[in-house]
Design a protein around this motif. Structure first.
Motif, PDB file in Angstrom:
ATOM      1  N   ASP A 129       0.819  -1.221   0.000  1.00  0.00           N
ATOM      2  CA  ASP A 129       0.000   0.000   0.000  1.00  0.00           C
ATOM      3  C   ASP A 129       0.852   1.270   0.000  1.00  0.00           C
ATOM      4  O   ASP A 129       0.366   2.353   0.341  1.00  0.00           O
ATOM      5  N   LEU A 130       2.114   1.164  -0.408  1.00  0.00           N
ATOM      6  CA  LEU A 130       3.058   2.294  -0.347  1.00  0.00           C
ATOM      7  C   LEU A 130       2.468   3.588  -0.909  1.00  0.00           C
ATOM      8  O   LEU A 130       2.653   4.660  -0.344  1.00  0.00           O
ATOM      9  N   LEU A 131       1.768   3.475  -2.058  1.00  0.00           N
ATOM     10  CA  LEU A 131       1.324   4.691  -2.750  1.00  0.00           C
ATOM     11  C   LEU A 131      -0.200   4.798  -2.803  1.00  0.00           C
ATOM     12  O   LEU A 131      -0.742   5.497  -3.670  1.00  0.00           O
ATOM     13  N   ASP A 132      -0.858   4.150  -1.879  1.00  0.00           N
ATOM     14  CA  ASP A 132      -2.329   4.199  -1.854  1.00  0.00           C
ATOM     15  C   ASP A 132      -2.823   5.637  -1.850  1.00  0.00           C
ATOM     16  O   ASP A 132      -2.378   6.454  -1.030  1.00  0.00           O
ATOM     17  N   GLY A 133      -3.722   5.947  -2.775  1.00  0.00           N
ATOM     18  CA  GLY A 133      -4.336   7.284  -2.809  1.00  0.00           C
ATOM     19  C   GLY A 133      -3.483   8.343  -3.482  1.00  0.00           C
ATOM     20  O   GLY A 133      -3.899   9.494  -3.602  1.00  0.00           O
ATOM     21  N   LYS A 134      -2.292   7.988  -3.928  1.00  0.00           N
ATOM     22  CA  LYS A 134      -1.398   8.986  -4.539  1.00  0.00           C
ATOM     23  C   LYS A 134      -1.686   9.134  -6.040  1.00  0.00           C
ATOM     24  O   LYS A 134      -2.031   8.153  -6.714  1.00  0.00           O
ATOM     25  N   ILE A 135      -1.488  10.333  -6.539  1.00  0.00           N
ATOM     26  CA  ILE A 135      -1.606  10.624  -7.971  1.00  0.00           C
ATOM     27  C   ILE A 135      -0.184  10.843  -8.494  1.00  0.00           C
ATOM     28  O   ILE A 135       0.516  11.757  -8.041  1.00  0.00           O
ATOM     29  N   VAL A 136       0.221   9.995  -9.439  1.00  0.00           N
ATOM     30  CA  VAL A 136       1.615  10.025  -9.909  1.00  0.00           C
ATOM     31  C   VAL A 136       1.654  10.087 -11.433  1.00  0.00           C
ATOM     32  O   VAL A 136       1.002   9.285 -12.113  1.00  0.00           O
ATOM     33  N   LEU A 137       2.399  11.037 -11.972  1.00  0.00           N
ATOM     34  CA  LEU A 137       2.549  11.144 -13.430  1.00  0.00           C
ATOM     35  C   LEU A 137       3.917  10.600 -13.852  1.00  0.00           C
ATOM     36  O   LEU A 137       4.935  10.935 -13.242  1.00  0.00           O
ATOM     37  N   VAL A 138       3.902   9.766 -14.886  1.00  0.00           N
ATOM     38  CA  VAL A 138       5.147   9.184 -15.423  1.00  0.00           C
ATOM     39  C   VAL A 138       5.264   9.581 -16.892  1.00  0.00           C
ATOM     40  O   VAL A 138       4.360   9.296 -17.692  1.00  0.00           O
ATOM     41  N   THR A 139       6.369  10.229 -17.269  1.00  0.00           N
ATOM     42  CA  THR A 139       6.569  10.546 -18.690  1.00  0.00           C
ATOM     43  C   THR A 139       7.305   9.386 -19.370  1.00  0.00           C
ATOM     44  O   THR A 139       8.100   8.692 -18.729  1.00  0.00           O
ATOM     45  N   GLY A 140       6.998   9.178 -20.634  1.00  0.00           N
ATOM     46  CA  GLY A 140       7.607   8.044 -21.337  1.00  0.00           C
ATOM     47  C   GLY A 140       7.164   6.739 -20.721  1.00  0.00           C
ATOM     48  O   GLY A 140       7.958   5.823 -20.515  1.00  0.00           O
ATOM     49  N   ALA A 141       5.847   6.663 -20.443  1.00  0.00           N
ATOM     50  CA  ALA A 141       5.304   5.491 -19.729  1.00  0.00           C
ATOM     51  C   ALA A 141       4.985   4.329 -20.657  1.00  0.00           C
ATOM     52  O   ALA A 141       4.498   3.293 -20.208  1.00  0.00           O
ATOM     53  N   SER A 142       5.266   4.489 -21.958  1.00  0.00           N
ATOM     54  CA  SER A 142       4.832   3.480 -22.922  1.00  0.00           C
ATOM     55  C   SER A 142       5.748   2.272 -23.018  1.00  0.00           C
ATOM     56  O   SER A 142       5.318   1.211 -23.470  1.00  0.00           O
ATOM     57  N   SER A 143       7.019   2.443 -22.630  1.00  0.00           N
ATOM     58  CA  SER A 143       7.936   1.310 -22.808  1.00  0.00           C
ATOM     59  C   SER A 143       9.110   1.413 -21.849  1.00  0.00           C
ATOM     60  O   SER A 143       9.241   2.397 -21.111  1.00  0.00           O
ATOM     61  N   GLY A 144       9.935   0.396 -21.850  1.00  0.00           N
ATOM     62  CA  GLY A 144      11.170   0.409 -21.072  1.00  0.00           C
ATOM     63  C   GLY A 144      10.948   0.673 -19.588  1.00  0.00           C
ATOM     64  O   GLY A 144      10.022   0.147 -18.955  1.00  0.00           O
ATOM     65  N   ILE A 145      11.808   1.515 -19.032  1.00  0.00           N
ATOM     66  CA  ILE A 145      11.793   1.791 -17.588  1.00  0.00           C
ATOM     67  C   ILE A 145      10.514   2.533 -17.191  1.00  0.00           C
ATOM     68  O   ILE A 145       9.943   2.274 -16.125  1.00  0.00           O
ATOM     69  N   GLY A 146      10.050   3.435 -18.051  1.00  0.00           N
ATOM     70  CA  GLY A 146       8.837   4.201 -17.729  1.00  0.00           C
ATOM     71  C   GLY A 146       7.618   3.306 -17.601  1.00  0.00           C
ATOM     72  O   GLY A 146       6.774   3.491 -16.711  1.00  0.00           O
ATOM     73  N   ARG A 147       7.531   2.330 -18.474  1.00  0.00           N
ATOM     74  CA  ARG A 147       6.416   1.372 -18.401  1.00  0.00           C
ATOM     75  C   ARG A 147       6.481   0.581 -17.092  1.00  0.00           C
ATOM     76  O   ARG A 147       5.475   0.437 -16.387  1.00  0.00           O
ATOM     77  N   ALA A 148       7.690   0.110 -16.768  1.00  0.00           N
ATOM     78  CA  ALA A 148       7.853  -0.674 -15.530  1.00  0.00           C
ATOM     79  C   ALA A 148       7.522   0.180 -14.314  1.00  0.00           C
ATOM     80  O   ALA A 148       6.883  -0.297 -13.361  1.00  0.00           O
ATOM     81  N   ALA A 149       7.933   1.450 -14.323  1.00  0.00           N
ATOM     82  CA  ALA A 149       7.666   2.330 -13.174  1.00  0.00           C
ATOM     83  C   ALA A 149       6.161   2.587 -13.046  1.00  0.00           C
ATOM     84  O   ALA A 149       5.610   2.543 -11.945  1.00  0.00           O
ATOM     85  N   ALA A 150       5.507   2.841 -14.177  1.00  0.00           N
ATOM     86  CA  ALA A 150       4.054   3.095 -14.134  1.00  0.00           C
ATOM     87  C   ALA A 150       3.327   1.882 -13.560  1.00  0.00           C
ATOM     88  O   ALA A 150       2.447   2.008 -12.693  1.00  0.00           O
ATOM     89  N   MET A 151       3.709   0.694 -14.028  1.00  0.00           N
ATOM     90  CA  MET A 151       3.086  -0.548 -13.543  1.00  0.00           C
ATOM     91  C   MET A 151       3.366  -0.743 -12.055  1.00  0.00           C
ATOM     92  O   MET A 151       2.502  -1.138 -11.284  1.00  0.00           O
ATOM     93  N   SER A 152       4.596  -0.471 -11.670  1.00  0.00           N
ATOM     94  CA  SER A 152       5.006  -0.692 -10.289  1.00  0.00           C
ATOM     95  C   SER A 152       4.311   0.297  -9.343  1.00  0.00           C
ATOM     96  O   SER A 152       3.840  -0.085  -8.260  1.00  0.00           O
ATOM     97  N   TYR A 153       4.232   1.553  -9.746  1.00  0.00           N
ATOM     98  CA  TYR A 153       3.531   2.545  -8.914  1.00  0.00           C
ATOM     99  C   TYR A 153       2.045   2.169  -8.797  1.00  0.00           C
ATOM    100  O   TYR A 153       1.456   2.274  -7.723  1.00  0.00           O
ATOM    101  N   ALA A 154       1.455   1.732  -9.907  1.00  0.00           N
ATOM    102  CA  ALA A 154       0.029   1.341  -9.878  1.00  0.00           C
ATOM    103  C   ALA A 154      -0.164   0.123  -8.965  1.00  0.00           C
ATOM    104  O   ALA A 154      -1.099   0.070  -8.157  1.00  0.00           O
ATOM    105  N   ARG A 155       0.749  -0.854  -9.072  1.00  0.00           N
ATOM    106  CA  ARG A 155       0.656  -2.059  -8.245  1.00  0.00           C
ATOM    107  C   ARG A 155       0.736  -1.711  -6.760  1.00  0.00           C
ATOM    108  O   ARG A 155       0.185  -2.410  -5.919  1.00  0.00           O
ATOM    109  N   HIS A 156       1.382  -0.614  -6.437  1.00  0.00           N
ATOM    110  CA  HIS A 156       1.505  -0.179  -5.036  1.00  0.00           C
ATOM    111  C   HIS A 156       0.471   0.880  -4.679  1.00  0.00           C
ATOM    112  O   HIS A 156       0.638   1.626  -3.713  1.00  0.00           O
TER     113      HIS A 156
END
Ligand code: NAP
Length: 251
Positions: free
Chosen positions: A12-39
Motif C-alpha cells: 500500500d506504499l502509494l495508496d491514494g497517490k496521484i503520480v505522473l510518469v513521462t515516457g510510460a509506454s515502454s522500457g523503464i517508464g512502463r515498468a515504473a508506471a506498472m510498479s507505482y500502480a501495483r503499489h
C-alpha cells in the motif's frame, strides 16, 4: 552512491497517490508506471503514442490497480501551452499531483562533439531537458497542493561524469541534474522533494541502441531496478531532496 535496490515496498506504499510518469509506454517508464500502480497509485501515463500507452493502461487495469489515465504528449514538439493544458486537465481530474517521474528521453547520435549535428543536439535537449523543465514549471502549483510531493529526474552515469561520444545526451542529463539541485534549494523550506535517479545499465530499447553488440541478458530488467523508484516515490524519502541516486550498484 545512494541506492535502495534491496528496498521492499509495502503493497500500500502509494495508496491514494496521484503520480505522473513521462515516457510510460515502454522500457523503464512502463515498468515504473506498472510498479507505482501495483503499489496503489493512480498513474497518469504520459507519452507520444496513444496506442502504446493503451497497452500499459490495459495491463494496469488487468492487475486490478486504480484506473490510470492517458495524457498524450509528444515532448519533441511540446510548447508551454501544452504543458499548461496538461496542468489544467490534471487540476480538473485530480486537483493535485503527488509524484512526478521525468523518465522520457531520447539518445540522439553517438558521435564526437566535432561531428555532432546541431539539429539532433537541439532535439535531444528539447525532449530530455527543455520539456522536463516546462512540465515541471507548469505542474509546480499542483505539486504544491499535494504538500509532500516527490519529483524524480531520470539521469545517467554520463550526466554525472562526461564521456566521449555522449554529446547531447550527456549534456541534457547534466542540465537535468542542475535543475534538480536548483529546485531542491528553492524549495528547501517545503515538503516538496526533488531528486535524480540514474537507472544504470538496463535491458531496454535505448540501451540496445547505445550498445548494439552487448548481450541484453547480462543486464538487469526494468522491473528489477524498481526498488529505488519506489523508495523515492514513497513516504520513506520524505525530507530527502537535492540528492543523486542510483537504481543499481555499478557492475
Ligand atoms: P526507452 O526504452 O527508449 O524508453 C523511452 C521512453 O521515452 C519511451 O516511453 C518513449 O516513448 C519515450 N519518449 C521518447 N521520445 C518521446 C517524446 N518525444 N515524447 C514523449 N515520450 C517520448 O528508454 P529507457 O531505457 O527505458 O530509458 C528511460 C530513462 O532512463 C531515460 O531517461 C534514459 O535516459 C534513462 N537511462 C536509461 C538507461 C538504460 O540502460 N536503459 C541508462 C541510464 C539512463 P515511445 O514508446 O513512444 O518511444
Amino acid at each position: 552512491m545512494i541506492c535502495h535496490i534491496d528496498y521492499e515496498a509495502p503493497d500500500d506504499l502509494l495508496d491514494g497517490k496521484i503520480v505522473l510518469v513521462t515516457g510510460a509506454s515502454s522500457g523503464i517508464g512502463r515498468a515504473a508506471a506498472m510498479s507505482y500502480a501495483r503499489h496503489g497509485a493512480t498513474v497518469i501515463l504520459l507519452g507520444r503514442s496513444v496506442s502504446r500507452l493503451e497497452v500499459v493502461y490495459d495491463a494496469i487495469e488487468a492487475m486490478g490497480a486504480p484506473q490510470p489515465a492517458i495524457f498524450p504528449l509528444n515532448l519533441e514538439s511540446a510548447t508551454s501551452q501544452d504543458y499548461a493544458t496538461v496542468a489544467t486537465k490534471l487540476e480538473k481530474e485530480f486537483g493535485r499531483l503527488d509524484g512526478l517521474l521525468h523518465n522520457a528521453s531520447i539518445l540522439g547520435e553517438r558521435v564526437t562533439v566535432a561531428d555532432a549535428d546541431p539539429a539532433i543536439w537541439a532535439q535531444v535537449m528539447q525532449v530530455n531537458f527543455t520539456a522536463t523543465l516546462g512540465l515541471t514549471q507548469a505542474l509546480l502549483p499542483l505539486l504544491q497542493v499535494s504538500g509532500d510531493a516527490s519529483v524524480i529526474f531520470t539521469s545517467s552515469s554520463v550526466g554525472r561524469q562526461g564521456r566521449a561520444r555522449w554529446g547531447a545526451y550527456s549534456t541534457s542529463k547534466f542540465a537535468t541534474e542542475g535543475l534538480m539541485q536548483i529546485l531542491a534549494d528553492e524549495h528547501r523550506d517545503s515538503n516538496l522533494r526533488f531528486n535524480s535517479l540514474n537507472p544504470g545499465a538496463t535491458r531496454t530499447a535505448m540501451r540496445k541502441a547505445a550498445y548494439p553488440d552487448e548481450d541484453p541478458q547480462v543486464l538487469r530488467t526494468p522491473e528489477e531496478i524498481m526498488p529505488t523508484y519506489l523508495w523515492l516515490m514513497g513516504p520513506e524519502s520524505l525530507g530527502t531532496s537535492g540528492r543523486a541516486f542510483d537504481a543499481q550498484p555499478p557492475k
